[in-house]
Design a protein around this motif. Structure first.
Motif, PDB file in Angstrom:
ATOM      1  N   ARG A   1       9.530  24.025   5.901  1.00 42.05           N
ATOM      2  CA  ARG A   1       9.934  23.110   6.971  1.00 42.05           C
ATOM      3  C   ARG A   1      10.729  21.955   6.386  1.00 42.05           C
ATOM      4  O   ARG A   1      10.650  21.648   5.202  1.00 42.05           O
ATOM      5  N   GLN A   2      11.464  21.320   7.267  1.00 46.91           N
ATOM      6  CA  GLN A   2      12.135  20.075   6.922  1.00 46.91           C
ATOM      7  C   GLN A   2      11.688  18.991   7.899  1.00 46.91           C
ATOM      8  O   GLN A   2      11.328  19.272   9.039  1.00 46.91           O
ATOM      9  N   VAL A   3      11.724  17.755   7.420  1.00 43.54           N
ATOM     10  CA  VAL A   3      11.433  16.597   8.268  1.00 43.54           C
ATOM     11  C   VAL A   3      12.754  15.889   8.548  1.00 43.54           C
ATOM     12  O   VAL A   3      13.504  15.558   7.621  1.00 43.54           O
ATOM     13  N   HIS A   4      13.038  15.675   9.826  1.00 40.02           N
ATOM     14  CA  HIS A   4      14.248  14.963  10.234  1.00 40.02           C
ATOM     15  C   HIS A   4      13.850  13.726  11.026  1.00 40.02           C
ATOM     16  O   HIS A   4      13.057  13.815  11.971  1.00 40.02           O
ATOM     17  N   MET A   5      14.387  12.568  10.626  1.00 41.45           N
ATOM     18  CA  MET A   5      14.107  11.309  11.307  1.00 41.45           C
ATOM     19  C   MET A   5      15.386  10.494  11.378  1.00 41.45           C
ATOM     20  O   MET A   5      16.207  10.514  10.455  1.00 41.45           O
ATOM     21  N   ASP A   6      15.538   9.768  12.468  1.00 39.94           N
ATOM     22  CA  ASP A   6      16.696   8.876  12.591  1.00 39.94           C
ATOM     23  C   ASP A   6      16.493   7.603  11.786  1.00 39.94           C
ATOM     24  O   ASP A   6      17.460   6.933  11.417  1.00 39.94           O
ATOM     25  N   SER A   7      15.244   7.254  11.515  1.00 37.27           N
ATOM     26  CA  SER A   7      14.943   6.084  10.693  1.00 37.27           C
ATOM     27  C   SER A   7      13.669   6.342   9.918  1.00 37.27           C
ATOM     28  O   SER A   7      12.698   6.876  10.466  1.00 37.27           O
ATOM     29  N   TRP A   8      13.664   5.966   8.645  1.00 38.66           N
ATOM     30  CA  TRP A   8      12.483   6.147   7.796  1.00 38.66           C
ATOM     31  C   TRP A   8      11.644   4.885   7.721  1.00 38.66           C
ATOM     32  O   TRP A   8      10.766   4.778   6.858  1.00 38.66           O
ATOM     33  N   HIS A   9      11.882   3.949   8.585  1.00 34.70           N
ATOM     34  CA  HIS A   9      11.086   2.721   8.561  1.00 34.70           C
ATOM     35  C   HIS A   9      10.895   2.210   9.981  1.00 34.70           C
ATOM     36  O   HIS A   9      11.720   2.427  10.877  1.00 34.70           O
ATOM     37  N   LEU A  10       9.780   1.531  10.174  1.00 39.84           N
ATOM     38  CA  LEU A  10       9.464   0.907  11.454  1.00 39.84           C
ATOM     39  C   LEU A  10       8.645  -0.338  11.154  1.00 39.84           C
ATOM     40  O   LEU A  10       7.496  -0.254  10.704  1.00 39.84           O
ATOM     41  N   GLY A  11       9.268  -1.496  11.362  1.00 41.73           N
ATOM     42  CA  GLY A  11       8.586  -2.746  11.046  1.00 41.73           C
ATOM     43  C   GLY A  11       8.302  -2.843   9.559  1.00 41.73           C
ATOM     44  O   GLY A  11       9.205  -2.767   8.728  1.00 41.73           O
ATOM     45  N   ARG A  12       7.040  -2.957   9.226  1.00 39.18           N
ATOM     46  CA  ARG A  12       6.617  -3.118   7.835  1.00 39.18           C
ATOM     47  C   ARG A  12       6.179  -1.808   7.190  1.00 39.18           C
ATOM     48  O   ARG A  12       5.604  -1.808   6.095  1.00 39.18           O
ATOM     49  N   VAL A  13       6.437  -0.704   7.838  1.00 41.36           N
ATOM     50  CA  VAL A  13       6.042   0.611   7.325  1.00 41.36           C
ATOM     51  C   VAL A  13       7.284   1.441   7.025  1.00 41.36           C
ATOM     52  O   VAL A  13       8.216   1.490   7.830  1.00 41.36           O
TER      53      VAL A  13
ATOM     54  N   LEU B   1       0.851  -1.189   0.000  1.00 34.89           N
ATOM     55  CA  LEU B   1       0.000   0.000   0.000  1.00 34.89           C
ATOM     56  C   LEU B   1       0.887   1.240   0.000  1.00 34.89           C
ATOM     57  O   LEU B   1       1.769   1.381   0.851  1.00 34.89           O
ATOM     58  N   ILE B   2       0.653   2.140  -0.938  1.00 37.60           N
ATOM     59  CA  ILE B   2       1.356   3.417  -1.013  1.00 37.60           C
ATOM     60  C   ILE B   2       0.341   4.514  -0.710  1.00 37.60           C
ATOM     61  O   ILE B   2      -0.696   4.604  -1.371  1.00 37.60           O
ATOM     62  N   VAL B   3       0.624   5.328   0.271  1.00 37.40           N
ATOM     63  CA  VAL B   3      -0.289   6.395   0.681  1.00 37.40           C
ATOM     64  C   VAL B   3       0.187   7.700   0.050  1.00 37.40           C
ATOM     65  O   VAL B   3       1.231   8.234   0.416  1.00 37.40           O
ATOM     66  N   GLY B   4      -0.574   8.213  -0.912  1.00 40.38           N
ATOM     67  CA  GLY B   4      -0.209   9.467  -1.563  1.00 40.38           C
ATOM     68  C   GLY B   4       0.050   9.285  -3.043  1.00 40.38           C
ATOM     69  O   GLY B   4       0.862   8.448  -3.444  1.00 40.38           O
TER      70      GLY B   4
ATOM     71  N   THR C   1       2.791  -5.902  -6.171  1.00 43.91           N
ATOM     72  CA  THR C   1       1.430  -5.482  -6.502  1.00 43.91           C
ATOM     73  C   THR C   1       1.100  -4.221  -5.712  1.00 43.91           C
ATOM     74  O   THR C   1       0.714  -4.287  -4.545  1.00 43.91           O
ATOM     75  N   PRO C   2       1.252  -3.029  -6.314  1.00 44.16           N
ATOM     76  CA  PRO C   2       1.026  -1.787  -5.576  1.00 44.16           C
ATOM     77  C   PRO C   2      -0.425  -1.316  -5.611  1.00 44.16           C
ATOM     78  O   PRO C   2      -1.120  -1.473  -6.619  1.00 44.16           O
ATOM     79  N   THR C   3      -0.842  -0.754  -4.494  1.00 43.42           N
ATOM     80  CA  THR C   3      -2.116  -0.046  -4.394  1.00 43.42           C
ATOM     81  C   THR C   3      -1.811   1.352  -3.888  1.00 43.42           C
ATOM     82  O   THR C   3      -1.088   1.509  -2.896  1.00 43.42           O
ATOM     83  N   VAL C   4      -2.334   2.376  -4.547  1.00 46.84           N
ATOM     84  CA  VAL C   4      -2.116   3.761  -4.129  1.00 46.84           C
ATOM     85  C   VAL C   4      -3.430   4.339  -3.635  1.00 46.84           C
ATOM     86  O   VAL C   4      -4.447   4.291  -4.348  1.00 46.84           O
ATOM     87  N   VAL C   5      -3.431   4.875  -2.429  1.00 46.15           N
ATOM     88  CA  VAL C   5      -4.609   5.549  -1.893  1.00 46.15           C
ATOM     89  C   VAL C   5      -4.283   7.036  -1.766  1.00 46.15           C
ATOM     90  O   VAL C   5      -3.204   7.412  -1.337  1.00 46.15           O
ATOM     91  N   GLU C   6      -5.237   7.871  -2.183  1.00 47.70           N
ATOM     92  CA  GLU C   6      -5.036   9.317  -2.197  1.00 47.70           C
ATOM     93  C   GLU C   6      -6.215  10.005  -1.513  1.00 47.70           C
ATOM     94  O   GLU C   6      -7.377   9.751  -1.861  1.00 47.70           O
TER      95      GLU C   6
ATOM     96  N   VAL D   1       3.485  -1.150   3.960  1.00 47.48           N
ATOM     97  CA  VAL D   1       2.853   0.152   3.763  1.00 47.48           C
ATOM     98  C   VAL D   1       3.961   1.191   3.609  1.00 47.48           C
ATOM     99  O   VAL D   1       4.919   1.210   4.392  1.00 47.48           O
ATOM    100  N   VAL D   2       3.818   2.051   2.608  1.00 48.15           N
ATOM    101  CA  VAL D   2       4.789   3.125   2.396  1.00 48.15           C
ATOM    102  C   VAL D   2       4.043   4.451   2.377  1.00 48.15           C
ATOM    103  O   VAL D   2       3.144   4.651   1.557  1.00 48.15           O
TER     104      VAL D   2
END
Length: 415
Positions: A282-294, A16-19, A37-42, A163-164
């Motif tokens: 603004r900027q987004v800063h994260m130490d990790s761009w993933h958590l589990g399956r997301v 699942l791709i959100v956006g 097999t991608p699905t995109v939800v907007e 999920v992405v």
């Protein structure tokens, strides 16, 4: 379009791709190419319109080439031929056809086009291989050891393997799936306002900048098929969340109302159109761009802000790298997400640093003076290339500074 590679059986194929902006469809294209097999939800009920001219640089051009879209993207270019700076009476202070502050070096490999045009190309290239769901968005994301259960605002519940989030700087995916202390929104102390206006100056593929003061600037941009105006101002204390749409229009009018040139009419035009965009940088800063399956891609995970001039490039490159690492790992998300993070992080850091140093939107008196000299000197044949490169602010150098998974003869090492 290039040759379709044979699909390889992969794990965790339901994604699942959100956006459905830029990063989402780009990711969908490459996931489908690699056998997922991608699905995109907007959230929006239709393809979003509006926006400003955007740039595709460096390795992002390589990605569009691999997708078979580069010729169509070039055909949709704004075609801007140059730029000038004017004073309050409209007198030209400096003029050049060597570069523009929005589009970069004339004749370079970068592609400047309207965001809506690129989004349409990406959508058209993925319709046959991707399920699109409009007018909906996740409200609940629950991970198990083997899948992700997603509850949607519509009331439907579906299961995916991964999920992405590709849903922008205010990512709902990030706020739902990641702890609040795992990301930081860094304000750059500046805002931009953009809207479509009639081409009442009669420009032919040209942009004009007017600096009303050391803290604000107006850009009138007439590209092929669209004329837009951008206002940008330093305002470190602004919190856009405290204003509704009409309040933001009033704020813009109050900040620029007494300025010269064509500012009065431009304010009337841009605040009177429904195609009105206002946001702080603004900027987004994260130490990790993933958590589990997301995982997160594009602005949702590492927004550099429009001041970088590299947001679209980041979205395309990030999506391509993420899909490539998932393919190389045959769907092993633990391995793929870690490789994605490690490969992309230096590139993101360079893009974000460019924005923090000012990009091309900041207007301090020394910067304004420097840009004026670059414009003037770029008209000298011997200095044209050097001055154009300096004015671009190192965009091309930054945008070539990443290695793709398929550039290497052997997969990147296991972390």
């Amino acid at each position: 379009m290039g040759e379709i590679e044979p699909k390889v059986r992969v794990r965790n194929s339901r994604v699942l791709i959100v956006g459905a902006g830029i990063a989402g469809p780009t990711l969908a294209f490459w996931l489908a190419r690699h056998g997922f097999t991608p699905t995109v939800v907007e959230r929006s009920r239709q393809v979003r319109g509006g926006g400003q001219a955007i740039d595709v640089h460096g390795r992002a051009v390589d990605v569009l080439t691999k997708m078979g879209l580069v010729d169509a993207a070039r055909a949709a270019r704004t075609g801007v031929r140059g730029m000038d700076f004017v004073n309050a009476r409209g007198r030209t202070l400096a003029r050049t056809t060597a570069f523009s502050l929005t589009g970069g070096v004339a004749g370079g490999s970068g592609i400047e086009l309207m965001r809506t045009d690129l989004a349409a190309l990406l959508l058209d290239s993925t319709r046959a291989t991707t399920e699109y769901v409009y007018g909906d968005h996740p409200v609940e994301i629950e991970q198990t050891g083997t899948a992700v259960t997603v509850g949607f605002a519509s009331g439907s519940v579906r299961e995916f393997d991964l999920v992405v989030g590709a849903d922008g700087i205010r990512s709902a995916t990030r706020s739902i799936a990641f702890p609040a202390d795992s990301y930081r929104l860094h304000r750059l102390g500046r805002y931009i306002a953009i809207g479509e206006v009639p081409n009442f100056l009669g420009y032919d593929r040209w942009e004009t900048f007017y600096a009303a003061g050391s803290d604000r600037r107006v850009c009138y941009f007439a590209g092929a098929g669209a004329t837009r105006v951008m206002f940008t101002k330093t305002d470190p204390d602004l919190d856009v969340e405290q204003y509704d749409d009409e309040g933001l229009r009033a704020l813009l009018r109050s900040h620029f109302a007494d300025d010269g040139w064509q500012t009065g009419r431009l304010l009337d035009e841009v605040t009177g159109t429904p195609d009105f965009y206002f946001d702080d940088l603004r900027q987004v800063h994260m130490d990790s761009w993933h958590l589990g399956r997301v995982a997160l891609v594009g602005d949702a995970g590492y927004c550099a802000s429009p001041a970088s001039g590299l947001g679209t490039t980041l979205a395309i490159v990030g999506a391509y790298v993420l899909a490539g690492e998932l393919a190389a790992a045959h769907g092993d998300h633990h391995l793929a997400f870690a490789r994605y993070d490690r490969r992309l992080r230096p590139f993101v850091a360079d893009c974000q640093e460019r924005a923090r140093r000012g990009g091309n939107l900041y207007v301090t008196r020394p910067r304004f003076w420097l840009q004026m000299q670059q414009i003037r000197l770029s008209n000298l044949p011997l200095l044209r290339r050097v001055m154009s490169g300096l004015a671009a602010g190192g965009k091309e150098r930054i945008c070539m500074g990443i290695t793709f998974p398929d550039d290497e003869k052997t997969p990147s090492p296991i972390p």
